[in-house]
Enzyme design. Sequence first.
Site, PDB file in Angstrom:
ATOM      1  N   HIS A   1     -70.707  39.406  99.913  1.00  0.00           N
ATOM      2  CA  HIS A   1     -72.080  39.199 100.387  1.00  0.00           C
ATOM      3  C   HIS A   1     -72.777  38.166  99.493  1.00  0.00           C
ATOM      4  CE1 HIS A   1     -72.463  42.140  97.137  1.00  0.00           C
ATOM      5  NE2 HIS A   1     -73.642  41.571  96.917  1.00  0.00           N
TER       6      HIS A   1
ATOM      7  N   HIS B   1     -75.372  32.794  95.151  1.00  0.00           N
ATOM      8  CA  HIS B   1     -73.931  32.699  94.944  1.00  0.00           C
ATOM      9  C   HIS B   1     -73.226  33.824  95.702  1.00  0.00           C
ATOM     10  CE1 HIS B   1     -75.231  35.549  91.881  1.00  0.00           C
ATOM     11  NE2 HIS B   1     -74.022  36.061  91.942  1.00  0.00           N
TER      12      HIS B   1
END
Length: 192
Positions: free
Chosen positions: A41, A128
């Site tokens: 995720h 990120h």
Amino acid sequence: MSRMFVALVPPAGVLEEVSRAVTPLREAWPGPTWIEPANWHITLAFLGEVPDRVRPDLSTRLARAAGRHEPLPLALGEAGTFTGRGGVGVLWLGVREPGRLARLAGSIAAGARRAGAGMPEGRPYRAHFTLVRSRKGADLRPLADALSTFESAFWTADAATLFVSHLGPPLRYEAVETYPLGKLQDESDSAR
């Protein structure tokens, strides 16, 4: 109380692209702790331990925050490393088009804080997609170099998801609620 965070999950096709790029590296580098694909995720806001009593207000505020932001085009790109909490090394893929994503993350975090959840403002948001966490002192740069040319297809992120962390082992993230992006805009347009 539940340990929670809010994140974006790329679609299956993008996750498959990542898997194809990472699988040979996982086999060649079994030492570090690779994040399981089911847990992949892009974190928008880490909330920490959330008291049960704030969950209704949290849901309302997260839905409102997400609804104020239009769906946005994103792609995963070049890999990098950083040292996380406690000196743990992290290998990640960058997120292309992170400007609007940072604004969304800020709104989500602010909504959570207003509801009585979430962490105090600290470091600036850094979009990120985590692939590896490794013990202190491990050099993950060769893995980042191996993924330096990776670029996924673009997709349209259209919802943020609230997750509960089950620390395990094994570590597991459970999606508990989804908040569409741009929903408030759509509702105001249809009311005209």
